[in-house]
Design an enzyme around this catalytic site. Structure first.
Site, PDB file in Angstrom:
ATOM      1  N   CYS A 119       0.974  -0.919   0.528  1.00  8.97           N
ATOM      2  CA  CYS A 119       0.089  -0.057  -0.538  1.00  8.97           C
ATOM      3  C   CYS A 119       0.821   0.917  -0.197  1.00  8.97           C
ATOM      4  O   CYS A 119       0.363   2.488  -0.243  1.00  8.97           O
ATOM      5  CB  CYS A 119      -1.370  -0.179   1.313  1.00  8.97           C
ATOM      6  N   HIS A 261      -2.929   6.921   2.681  1.00  7.31           N
ATOM      7  CA  HIS A 261      -3.640   5.946   1.820  1.00  7.31           C
ATOM      8  C   HIS A 261      -5.599   5.005   2.021  1.00  7.31           C
ATOM      9  O   HIS A 261      -5.638   5.170   3.774  1.00  7.31           O
ATOM     10  CB  HIS A 261      -2.684   4.728   2.178  1.00  7.31           C
ATOM     11  N   ASN A 291     -10.213  -0.579   0.217  1.00  4.44           N
ATOM     12  CA  ASN A 291      -8.643  -0.828  -0.034  1.00  4.44           C
ATOM     13  C   ASN A 291      -8.035  -1.069  -1.235  1.00  4.44           C
ATOM     14  O   ASN A 291      -8.320  -2.310  -0.962  1.00  4.44           O
ATOM     15  CB  ASN A 291      -7.623  -1.323   1.678  1.00  4.44           C
TER      16      ASN A 291
HETATM   17  N1  ACO Z   1     -18.245  -8.884  10.542  1.00  6.88           N
HETATM   18  C1  ACO Z   1     -18.249  -9.889  12.373  1.00  6.88           C
HETATM   19  N2  ACO Z   1     -17.272  -8.941  13.042  1.00  6.88           N
HETATM   20  C2  ACO Z   1     -16.537  -9.310  13.052  1.00  6.88           C
HETATM   21  C3  ACO Z   1     -15.516  -9.341  11.696  1.00  6.88           C
HETATM   22  C4  ACO Z   1     -16.764  -9.195  10.864  1.00  6.88           C
HETATM   23  N3  ACO Z   1     -16.193  -8.519   9.623  1.00  6.88           N
HETATM   24  N4  ACO Z   1     -14.440  -9.070  11.807  1.00  6.88           N
HETATM   25  C5  ACO Z   1     -13.691  -9.396  12.924  1.00  6.88           C
HETATM   26  N5  ACO Z   1     -14.846  -9.540  13.593  1.00  6.88           N
HETATM   27  C6  ACO Z   1     -15.738  -9.828  15.122  1.00  6.88           C
HETATM   28  C7  ACO Z   1     -14.111 -10.481  15.424  1.00  6.88           C
HETATM   29  O1  ACO Z   1     -14.566 -11.815  15.452  1.00  6.88           O
HETATM   30  C8  ACO Z   1     -13.586 -10.012  17.164  1.00  6.88           C
HETATM   31  O2  ACO Z   1     -15.096 -11.015  17.848  1.00  6.88           O
HETATM   32  P1  ACO Z   1     -14.301 -11.342  19.223  1.00  6.88           P
HETATM   33  O3  ACO Z   1     -14.392 -10.192  20.118  1.00  6.88           O
HETATM   34  O4  ACO Z   1     -15.753 -11.998  19.462  1.00  6.88           O
HETATM   35  O5  ACO Z   1     -13.380 -12.628  19.060  1.00  6.88           O
HETATM   36  C9  ACO Z   1     -14.667  -8.308  16.798  1.00  6.88           C
HETATM   37  O6  ACO Z   1     -15.724  -8.602  15.427  1.00  6.88           O
HETATM   38  C10 ACO Z   1     -14.114  -7.627  16.587  1.00  6.88           C
HETATM   39  O7  ACO Z   1     -12.274  -7.807  16.289  1.00  6.88           O
HETATM   40  P2  ACO Z   1     -11.558  -6.805  15.970  1.00  6.88           P
HETATM   41  O8  ACO Z   1     -10.689  -7.280  15.539  1.00  6.88           O
HETATM   42  O9  ACO Z   1     -11.051  -6.839  17.296  1.00  6.88           O
HETATM   43  O10 ACO Z   1     -12.373  -5.757  15.640  1.00  6.88           O
HETATM   44  P3  ACO Z   1     -11.290  -4.599  15.248  1.00  6.88           P
HETATM   45  O11 ACO Z   1     -12.027  -3.327  15.752  1.00  6.88           O
HETATM   46  O12 ACO Z   1      -9.742  -4.268  14.952  1.00  6.88           O
HETATM   47  O13 ACO Z   1     -11.326  -4.039  13.146  1.00  6.88           O
HETATM   48  C11 ACO Z   1     -10.405  -3.908  11.124  1.00  6.88           C
HETATM   49  C12 ACO Z   1     -11.099  -5.225  12.288  1.00  6.88           C
HETATM   50  C13 ACO Z   1     -11.269  -3.672  10.938  1.00  6.88           C
HETATM   51  C14 ACO Z   1      -9.258  -5.264  10.756  1.00  6.88           C
HETATM   52  C15 ACO Z   1      -9.394  -3.113  11.967  1.00  6.88           C
HETATM   53  O14 ACO Z   1      -8.665  -4.109  12.902  1.00  6.88           O
HETATM   54  C16 ACO Z   1      -8.969  -2.362  10.815  1.00  6.88           C
HETATM   55  O15 ACO Z   1      -9.028  -1.885   9.865  1.00  6.88           O
HETATM   56  N6  ACO Z   1      -7.262  -2.822  10.432  1.00  6.88           N
HETATM   57  C17 ACO Z   1      -6.045  -2.145   9.635  1.00  6.88           C
HETATM   58  C18 ACO Z   1      -6.469  -3.415   8.839  1.00  6.88           C
HETATM   59  C19 ACO Z   1      -5.875  -2.617   7.167  1.00  6.88           C
HETATM   60  O16 ACO Z   1      -6.028  -1.298   7.139  1.00  6.88           O
HETATM   61  N7  ACO Z   1      -5.575  -3.371   6.628  1.00  6.88           N
HETATM   62  C20 ACO Z   1      -4.356  -3.387   5.031  1.00  6.88           C
HETATM   63  C21 ACO Z   1      -2.864  -1.949   5.603  1.00  6.88           C
HETATM   64  S1  ACO Z   1      -2.697  -1.730   4.208  1.00  6.88           S
HETATM   65  C22 ACO Z   1      -2.241  -2.988   2.880  1.00  6.88           C
HETATM   66  O17 ACO Z   1      -0.987  -3.380   3.019  1.00  6.88           O
HETATM   67  C23 ACO Z   1      -2.508  -4.008   2.524  1.00  6.88           C
END
Ligand code: ACO
Length: 335
Positions: A119, A261, A291
């Site tokens: 990214c 980004h 993304n």
């Molecule tokens: N739908 C419903 N529930 C979900 C989903 C979903 N799609 N995904 C995860 N959950 C659940 C999890 O299982 C967890 O449940 P639990 O508490 O019972 O275990 C709960 O939701 C919370 O999960 P978290 O992983 O803590 O959720 P978070 O608030 O961190 O959000 C997310 C997840 C959106 C992925 C966030 O961490 C994020 O955006 N991180 C950055 C990722 C990113 O930008 N990556 C790309 C970078 S750029 C590149 O180079 C490609």
């Protein structure tokens, strides 16, 4: 194209273009595939839908269309283009997809190659191209960011599949003997944290003949620790931008646009907040595309230029960040 040593002193930005595939994967549709909901995805990420490449659409195809639009805006003759850099992590040819774009364009005098930094790739490619231009080696460059992450997403993993989409964007950059519109930049890598987000090769061991072993080629799916990537982004991105602004004697009030980004709306809001940017200066279109990796920054830039939001001479603070881990920032004046 051979280097000509013209001793230019700066670069200017002449045009932009973008392309997204037609297939739209909404949150509602993705909820039929994995256990999630429109409400969860929108509240945690800001994403409503993403574009997915059709069966005949490749990174070359998308990148070509974005590059052509940027060249049309810049009104350049194809023969005058010296350099084409394609930032991508998902080339349709592992030996490089940029030459295919060069051929489709008919930019016969350009040297073309791929650059991979996930990214951060587009930003790293803009900086790389600018060095060739400022050194006087080349005069005109097209920088493309294009990715087709849909091919590498685990469509059964709800923690990651909701985030990604496909697309391409491009800009035209020219060497100038006037002031430099790439005002400053900074680039960083930290391979120690690489396992937080990667797309490793997945090989099978086999024998060529007798006792000569080899690994067959292939890749696994995107592997991501969302929480760690999130923490990395909201810590490192404000820091690198803050340091760049200090180094260049700028502050958030003197900046017209913050162009990050497009990974997650919460990351955009948090970084904007830390840097004291008012919300209307933070560019965002991730609700429509998710993304798209190397494509998000030029996709957003092109949209804002064509909507006449970004105008000639506007100052833009931009930052790419992601797998590697890698991150970078640049301060540019559009035009
Ligand atoms: N739908 C419903 N529930 C979900 C989903 C979903 N799609 N995904 C995860 N959950 C659940 C999890 O299982 C967890 O449940 P639990 O508490 O019972 O275990 C709960 O939701 C919370 O999960 P978290 O992983 O803590 O959720 P978070 O608030 O961190 O959000 C997310 C997840 C959106 C992925 C966030 O961490 C994020 O955006 N991180 C950055 C990722 C990113 O930008 N990556 C790309 C970078 S750029 C590149 O180079 C490609």
């Amino acid at each position: 194209m051979e280097g000509t040593n013209l001793h230019q002193i700066g670069v200017s930005f002449k045009g932009s273009g973008s392309y997204v595939p037609n297939q739209i994967l909404t949150n509602k549709k993705i909820s039929k595939k994995v256990d999630t909901s429109d409400e969860w995805i929108r509240s945690r990420t800001g994403i409503s839908q993403r574009r997915i490449s059709g069966l005949s659409e490749t990174v070359s195809e998308m990148g070509y269309k974005a590059a052509l639009a940027a060249i049309e805006m810049s009104k350049w003759d194809l023969e005058t283009i010296d350099l084409i850099i394609l930032a991508t992590s998902t080339p349709n040819d592992l030996f490089g997809s940029a030459p295919n774009i060069q051929a489709r364009l008919g930019a016969n005098n350009a040297v073309a190659f791929d650059l991979t930094a996930a990214c951060s790739g587009f930003l790293f490619a803009v900086i790389t191209a600018s060095q060739f231009l400022k050194a006087g080696s080349y005069k005109r460059a097209i920088v493309i960011g294009a990715d087709q992450l849909s091919s590498y997403v685990d469509w059964n993993d709800r923690r990651s599949c909701i985030l990604f989409g496909d697309g391409a964007g491009a800009i035209a950059i020219e060497a100038t003997n006037e002031l430099d519109n790439l005002i400053g930049f900074s680039m960083r890598s930290d391979g120690d944290r690489g396992a937080f987000l990667n797309l490793p090769s997945q090989n099978n061991q086999d024998l060529i003949i007798d006792d000569i072993t080899y690994l067959s080629g292939g890749y696994s799916t995107i592997n991501m620790n969302g929480q760690e990537v999130y923490k990395f982004a909201v810590r490192e991105v404000p820091l690198i931008i803050e340091n760049l602004l200090k180094k260049t004697n700028f502050n958030s009030e003197k900046i017209d646009w913050l162009l990050l980004h497009q990974a997650n709306q919460r990351i955009l809001d948090s970084v904007g907040d830390r840097l004291n940017f008012s919300p209307e200066k933070i560019l965002s279109n991730l609700t429509n595309y998710g993304n798209t990796s190397a494509a998000t920054i030029p996709l957003m830039l092109d949209e804002a230029i064509r909507n006449k939001k970004i105008k000639q001479n506007d100052i833009i603070a931009t930052s790419g960040f992601g797998a590697g881990l890698s991150w970078g920032a640049a301060l540019i004046k559009w035009g």
